[in-house]
Structure formats: C-alpha cells, structure tokens
Enzyme design. Sequence first.
Site, PDB file in Angstrom:
ATOM      1  N   ASP A  47       0.873  -1.333  -0.144  1.00  0.00           N
ATOM      2  CA  ASP A  47      -0.222   0.066  -0.010  1.00  0.00           C
ATOM      3  C   ASP A  47       0.749   1.024   0.026  1.00  0.00           C
ATOM      4  O   ASP A  47       1.543   1.368   1.024  1.00  0.00           O
ATOM      5  CB  ASP A  47      -0.936   0.010   1.068  1.00  0.00           C
ATOM      6  N   TYR A  52       2.709   9.914  -0.052  1.00  0.00           N
ATOM      7  CA  TYR A  52       3.735   9.341   1.031  1.00  0.00           C
ATOM      8  C   TYR A  52       4.987   9.668   0.196  1.00  0.00           C
ATOM      9  O   TYR A  52       6.110   9.638   1.002  1.00  0.00           O
ATOM     10  CB  TYR A  52       3.670   7.762   1.180  1.00  0.00           C
ATOM     11  N   LYS A  81      -2.809   6.092  -4.227  1.00  0.00           N
ATOM     12  CA  LYS A  81      -4.008   6.766  -4.149  1.00  0.00           C
ATOM     13  C   LYS A  81      -3.968   8.273  -4.747  1.00  0.00           C
ATOM     14  O   LYS A  81      -2.748   8.612  -4.669  1.00  0.00           O
ATOM     15  CB  LYS A  81      -4.102   7.065  -2.414  1.00  0.00           C
ATOM     16  N   HIS A 114      -7.885   9.229  -2.022  1.00  0.00           N
ATOM     17  CA  HIS A 114      -7.228   9.247  -0.742  1.00  0.00           C
ATOM     18  C   HIS A 114      -8.145   9.617   0.438  1.00  0.00           C
ATOM     19  O   HIS A 114      -8.161   9.128   1.486  1.00  0.00           O
ATOM     20  CB  HIS A 114      -6.009   9.942  -0.619  1.00  0.00           C
TER      21      HIS A 114
HETATM   22  N1  NAP Z   1      -5.654   5.874   3.633  1.00  0.00           N
HETATM   23  C1  NAP Z   1      -5.297   6.627   4.574  1.00  0.00           C
HETATM   24  O1  NAP Z   1      -5.784   7.758   4.854  1.00  0.00           O
HETATM   25  C2  NAP Z   1      -4.104   6.069   5.428  1.00  0.00           C
HETATM   26  C3  NAP Z   1      -3.764   6.659   6.889  1.00  0.00           C
HETATM   27  C4  NAP Z   1      -2.821   6.167   7.607  1.00  0.00           C
HETATM   28  C5  NAP Z   1      -2.313   5.131   7.094  1.00  0.00           C
HETATM   29  N2  NAP Z   1      -2.597   4.307   5.890  1.00  0.00           N
HETATM   30  C6  NAP Z   1      -1.869   3.287   5.571  1.00  0.00           C
HETATM   31  O2  NAP Z   1      -1.982   2.236   6.579  1.00  0.00           O
HETATM   32  C7  NAP Z   1      -0.562   1.960   6.686  1.00  0.00           C
HETATM   33  C8  NAP Z   1      -0.318   1.231   8.292  1.00  0.00           C
HETATM   34  O3  NAP Z   1      -0.775   2.287   9.078  1.00  0.00           O
HETATM   35  P1  NAP Z   1       0.135   3.258  10.196  1.00  0.00           P
HETATM   36  O4  NAP Z   1       1.537   3.426   9.440  1.00  0.00           O
HETATM   37  O5  NAP Z   1      -0.667   4.669  10.123  1.00  0.00           O
HETATM   38  O6  NAP Z   1       0.363   2.605  11.445  1.00  0.00           O
HETATM   39  P2  NAP Z   1       0.204   1.165  12.106  1.00  0.00           P
HETATM   40  O7  NAP Z   1       0.426   0.153  11.148  1.00  0.00           O
HETATM   41  O8  NAP Z   1      -1.019   1.165  12.840  1.00  0.00           O
HETATM   42  O9  NAP Z   1       1.393   1.474  13.159  1.00  0.00           O
HETATM   43  C9  NAP Z   1       2.783   1.179  12.651  1.00  0.00           C
HETATM   44  C10 NAP Z   1       3.564   0.872  14.134  1.00  0.00           C
HETATM   45  O10 NAP Z   1       2.852  -0.213  14.707  1.00  0.00           O
HETATM   46  C11 NAP Z   1       3.993  -0.819  15.279  1.00  0.00           C
HETATM   47  N3  NAP Z   1       3.792  -2.566  14.705  1.00  0.00           N
HETATM   48  C12 NAP Z   1       3.662  -3.026  13.588  1.00  0.00           C
HETATM   49  N4  NAP Z   1       4.048  -4.262  13.550  1.00  0.00           N
HETATM   50  C13 NAP Z   1       4.184  -4.472  14.817  1.00  0.00           C
HETATM   51  C14 NAP Z   1       4.415  -5.724  15.607  1.00  0.00           C
HETATM   52  N5  NAP Z   1       4.484  -6.996  15.118  1.00  0.00           N
HETATM   53  N6  NAP Z   1       4.718  -5.852  17.023  1.00  0.00           N
HETATM   54  C15 NAP Z   1       4.597  -4.549  17.565  1.00  0.00           C
HETATM   55  N7  NAP Z   1       4.559  -3.427  17.223  1.00  0.00           N
HETATM   56  C16 NAP Z   1       4.165  -3.423  15.710  1.00  0.00           C
HETATM   57  C17 NAP Z   1       5.169  -0.209  15.069  1.00  0.00           C
HETATM   58  O11 NAP Z   1       5.591   0.449  16.186  1.00  0.00           O
HETATM   59  P3  NAP Z   1       7.231   0.244  16.761  1.00  0.00           P
HETATM   60  O12 NAP Z   1       7.784   1.094  16.068  1.00  0.00           O
HETATM   61  O13 NAP Z   1       7.054   0.851  17.964  1.00  0.00           O
HETATM   62  O14 NAP Z   1       7.473  -1.077  16.594  1.00  0.00           O
HETATM   63  C18 NAP Z   1       4.920   0.760  13.835  1.00  0.00           C
HETATM   64  O15 NAP Z   1       5.648   1.799  14.048  1.00  0.00           O
HETATM   65  C19 NAP Z   1       0.271   2.779   6.200  1.00  0.00           C
HETATM   66  O16 NAP Z   1       1.743   2.832   6.436  1.00  0.00           O
HETATM   67  C20 NAP Z   1      -0.408   3.407   5.228  1.00  0.00           C
HETATM   68  O17 NAP Z   1       0.213   2.457   4.106  1.00  0.00           O
HETATM   69  C21 NAP Z   1      -3.563   5.059   5.115  1.00  0.00           C
END
Ligand code: NAP
Length: 331
Positions: A47, A52, A81, A114
């Site tokens: 994704d 980004y 997106k 998005h």
């Molecule tokens: N469409 C939209 O508007 C939108 C908005 C936000 C995100 N997204 C997409 O969704 C993706 C994911 O969301 P996000 O990046 O916001 O956050 P997320 O995946 O909810 O959180 C990322 C954090 O989770 C922790 N983590 C991940 N795997 C883990 C595991 N196995 N054990 C422990 N901790 C773990 C890590 O923290 P630590 O560094 O502490 O280990 C990492 O920094 C994004 O990268 C993006 O591609 C889309």
Amino acid sequence: MWASVPRVKFFNGYEIPLIGLGTYLTKGEEGVKSIKEAIDIGYRHIDTAYRYGNEAEIGRAVRDKLAEGFVRREDLFITTKLWNSFHSPEHVEQAFHRSLVNLSLDYVDLYLMHMPMGLQFRGFQQENLISYDSAGKVLCSEVDFCDTWKAMEQLVRTGKVRSIGVSNFNCSQLERLLSVSSIQPATNQVECNPGFTQKALIEFCQKHNITVTAFSPMGRANRSDSSSQVTASILTDPNVTALGTKYGKSNAQIVLRYLIDIGTIPIPKPSNRAETLENIDIFDFRLTAAELALMDRFDNGKRAVPLKYYSHHRDYPFREDTGETDDGGGK
Ligand SMILES: NC(=O)c1ccc[n+]([C@@H]2O[C@H](COP(=O)([O-])OP(=O)(O)OC[C@H]3O[C@@H](n4cnc5c(N)ncnc54)[C@H](OP(=O)(O)O)[C@@H]3O)[C@@H](O)[C@H]2O)c1
C-alpha cells in the site's frame, strides 16, 4: 512457515491478499530494502500513495524482484492513491499518470481516492500538496467527490487500473457515491484497530459488497503521530497475552487476526524485520466468538488518525464521531 496469504475477491472478481504492507514513512534506500525483504518474506500486497512520496522506492523494489524472477507481476497487488489536491476531473488522469511513472509499472491493482475532501491545487510537486491560508488553515476546494470518482472510472477503462476505491469515506458519503457511480468502489480503506473498530461502517460496506481495508491497524502504536494509544496498550495487555500464549502468537498477531476475523484486510507498517515476519504469520489460527468479544471491549471510539486539520472541510468525514450533523458529504 506460511505457504501463501489467502485472498478475498472484490465485486469485480479481482483478488486482494488479506494482509498488506503499509508504507507510510518508508523512504530511501532503507525503504527499498525493507520492501524487497517483505516480498522475500511473502508479502504480495503493498500500500502506497502519491502523498507518501515513496512510490519510486516501492516501484524500484518491485521491479528488482520482478527482474530476479522471484515474483510475477500478476501475483503482486499494488495500491496507490489520488491525492486530495488532484480532485478536479481535469487533474485526475495526470495525477494517476505521475503515480504510474513513479512506480514504473504498466498498471496498478487498486487506485484509491485518498480522502473525500478536495484541496486547492498548487501543482504536483510534493511541497505543493497542502496549502494554507494566512491563519494556517488548510485551503479546501469545492470539487464534488462524485465528479472526481467519474474521472477515476475513466482510468479503469484505460486498463491501467484494475480496481478503484475510496479511503476515509463515511456511510453517507459512500451511499451518495453509490447512487451516481457506474463502477462501484472495490474497497473503503479506513482506520480500523481494536481501539476503533468501525463495526457500523464494516456492516454497511459488507452489505454493498465493498471490502474494508484496515489502515493504522496497530493504532500507530507508540508513534507520536497517534491520537490514541489504546492499541499500543493492547500490545502489553495481559488478557491479550493470555490469548497469544494459547495460540503461540504475540499480542500484535492477535490484533491482526482479530481485524481479519471481523472482516477487514489489515495493512500494518512494520518497523523492522521481526515485525514484518510476525505480521504475516497469522493464517494458522482463528479467534473464537468469545475471544472476539473480549477484543471488542478495547474499542473506545477514539481514532488514532482523526485528520483534525481538515475538520473545517465541507466533506470532513468524521463529524459523526463528535455528534455533529453530517450533511451527507455532498454539496
Ligand atoms: N488511507 C489513509 O488515509 C491512510 C492513513 C494512515 C495509514 N495508511 C496506510 O496504512 C498503513 C499502516 O498504518 P500506520 O503506518 O498509520 O500505522 P500502524 O501500522 O497502525 O502502526 C505502525 C506501528 O505499529 C507498530 N507495529 C507494527 N507491527 C508490529 C508488531 N508486529 N509488533 C509490535 N508493534 C508493531 C510499530 O511500532 P514500533 O515502531 O513501536 O515497533 C509501527 O511503527 C500505512 O503505512 C499506510 O500505508 C493509510
């Protein structure tokens, strides 16, 4: 070791792998390395987004793996997106083309709007994607997201986009979109984690054959850009650890399995190789109804990503959260 990640079918027959790799904040050479490593580990769904600023890195990693003969293009599922400032129908094709060039691919599997909120257009450069007025407020545009959607439908007809979808849409906005679309959205990518489970939106989407992709599935655990640390606390919660012990899994794996069992497609962003390995190793168990109910109890209705800086926008999708009336997301 997992053999392969299960896939679910969109309404149009295309299939999406049930776990994806989030890439927000993935950048540079380290980023390319982490994407290649994830493909080696078994990830096939990646994704990204124009916003980004890392489509080139994703594209490079993917092309290297294709050139090695390690994967075939048809086995990969690449999402990107359309950014908010490109909502005017005359900008949609050019914006998409830029993403395709950045990725250096022949087609993308899924192209998402998005957000439902259009912003003022100031050019395609990364530094021009959000503009502010003198009071520091984000400058909005009046473009109707239904008009943006119609321009996205044209992209499907070119064959360079297999499926189109939306992100951060609420139920009434989806309803409005469905009433004018000739191609329905394949997915709605929204925040979904145990702290904010989106049960009503999931039910609405299932009724309309729209899949739900769960972004920030870990609630951005421990990151300073999270407005809720509920999911972070679940990563050390003893009741969840007890479930993990039962299945031989970590708390993070229990969280991801929960999201799959409630009907979503999580796209976690790992910070390192250990997390990358863990997050895909969730397909050899399933939570019972009682265990799902236990996980349900963490929902406190608070988003990790409330997009507050857009809250003045006519189409801000989260007014329902605060009890303010929603105008249906339209004009
Ligand atoms: N469409 C939209 O508007 C939108 C908005 C936000 C995100 N997204 C997409 O969704 C993706 C994911 O969301 P996000 O990046 O916001 O956050 P997320 O995946 O909810 O959180 C990322 C954090 O989770 C922790 N983590 C991940 N795997 C883990 C595991 N196995 N054990 C422990 N901790 C773990 C890590 O923290 P630590 O560094 O502490 O280990 C990492 O920094 C994004 O990268 C993006 O591609 C889309």
